[in-house]
Design a protein around this motif. Structure first.
Motif, mmCIF file in Angstrom:
data_model
loop_
_atom_site.group_PDB
_atom_site.id
_atom_site.type_symbol
_atom_site.label_atom_id
_atom_site.label_comp_id
_atom_site.label_asym_id
_atom_site.label_seq_id
_atom_site.Cartn_x
_atom_site.Cartn_y
_atom_site.Cartn_z
ATOM 1 N N LYS A 14 15.290 8.481 2.096
ATOM 2 C CA LYS A 14 15.547 7.048 2.856
ATOM 3 C C LYS A 14 15.351 6.990 4.520
ATOM 4 O O LYS A 14 15.517 8.172 4.870
ATOM 5 N N GLY A 15 14.883 5.987 4.815
ATOM 6 C CA GLY A 15 14.357 5.820 6.191
ATOM 7 C C GLY A 15 13.172 6.138 6.668
ATOM 8 O O GLY A 15 12.591 5.667 7.779
ATOM 9 N N THR A 16 12.511 6.494 5.575
ATOM 10 C CA THR A 16 10.975 6.951 5.627
ATOM 11 C C THR A 16 10.060 5.555 5.153
ATOM 12 O O THR A 16 10.233 5.115 4.274
ATOM 13 N N ALA A 17 8.936 5.319 5.887
ATOM 14 C CA ALA A 17 8.005 4.252 5.592
ATOM 15 C C ALA A 17 7.488 4.720 4.397
ATOM 16 O O ALA A 17 6.799 6.111 4.244
ATOM 17 N N ALA A 18 6.973 3.863 3.356
ATOM 18 C CA ALA A 18 6.334 4.242 1.897
ATOM 19 C C ALA A 18 5.803 2.967 1.584
ATOM 20 O O ALA A 18 6.298 1.785 1.833
ATOM 21 N N LYS B 267 -4.394 1.854 2.479
ATOM 22 C CA LYS B 267 -4.490 1.104 3.632
ATOM 23 C C LYS B 267 -3.072 1.168 4.333
ATOM 24 O O LYS B 267 -3.019 0.954 5.748
ATOM 25 N N TYR B 268 -1.964 1.546 3.696
ATOM 26 C CA TYR B 268 -0.586 1.099 4.277
ATOM 27 C C TYR B 268 -0.039 2.555 4.664
ATOM 28 O O TYR B 268 0.707 2.684 5.650
ATOM 29 N N SER B 269 -0.092 3.626 3.918
ATOM 30 C CA SER B 269 0.818 4.596 3.953
ATOM 31 C C SER B 269 0.257 5.880 3.325
ATOM 32 O O SER B 269 -0.408 5.684 2.301
ATOM 33 N N ASN B 270 0.967 7.219 3.722
ATOM 34 C CA ASN B 270 0.536 8.487 3.198
ATOM 35 C C ASN B 270 1.572 8.751 1.855
ATOM 36 O O ASN B 270 1.545 9.676 1.085
#
Length: 210
Positions: free
Chosen positions: A32-36, A76-79
């Protein structure tokens, strides 16, 4: 591509019924709280009455989409890529995760475990459901167990499921959103009395994001 060819590609996992894809913040569980970047795949017959994405159930209403297109967009957006549903293990996840791994992306799945585990995953969130229990193998490899609590009987189910997972699996109890005011005190008391469990909240709903 004619319909029969499309169906063959879907059976192979080279195309998937894509409901939606979006970049957001993981709202639940360990990350939680992680960009994905989320890939939501259509199709589910587990049938939870409180499901908040019932529109995902019918795979036929979501366009079969080539996994190469899905992966190119995700990269393009996230690892960190989270595959969810619906029930993603309805489909063969091997081609999708292979393509994601070729781009050195981290692969996460959110699943009920109701179907055989396919794909290569860096993180497996197992969220079992009473009406269609997980396949046995996934208990050994799940990184987190997330049990949705709708009423106090779900705590009994949670303990039954916790007894099956591996010793490193992190245990979460999460209130079902529509009854959160009723079950949050129940969960808080339970976790304080049984500290092997942690509380998971749907923080993305509090943040008003997808």
């Amino acid at each position: 591509m004619v319909e029969e060819e499309v169906l063959r590609e879907v059976d192979k996992g080279l195309m998937l019924p894509l409901m939606e894809e979006f970049y957001t913040i993981q709202g639940e569980g360990y990350h939680k709280g992680t960009a994905a970047y989320f890939i939501r795949v259509g199709g589910c017959d587990v049938g939870c009455h409180w499901c908040d994405v019932k529109e995902s159930w019918n795979a036929g209403t979501h366009p079969p989409t080539a996994i190469n297109d899905i992966v190119e967009n995700a990269a393009k957006y996230s690892n960190t890529i989270v595959v969810t549903g619906g029930e993603p293990l309805t489909w063969n996840m091997d081609p999708l995760t292979s393509a994601l791994k070729e781009k050195n992306l981290s692969t996460h799945i959110e699943t009920s475990g109701a179907y055989p585990l396919t794909g290569t995953w860096d993180w497996i969130c197992l969220s079992p459901k009473k009406n269609k229990l997980p396949e046995e193998r996934i208990y050994d490899v799940a990184h987190e167990l997330k049990v949705i609590v709708y009423n106090k009987h779900d705590l009994i189910f949670a303990e039954e499921q916790a007894a099956k997972v591996n010793v490193d699996c992190i245990l979460y109890l999460q209130p079902e959103w529509s009854v959160r005011d009723k079950v949050v005190p129940l969960i808080v008391d339970y976790v304080m009395a049984n500290p092997k469990w942690k509380v998971s909240l749907q923080t993305h709903k509090y943040l008003n994001i997808p």
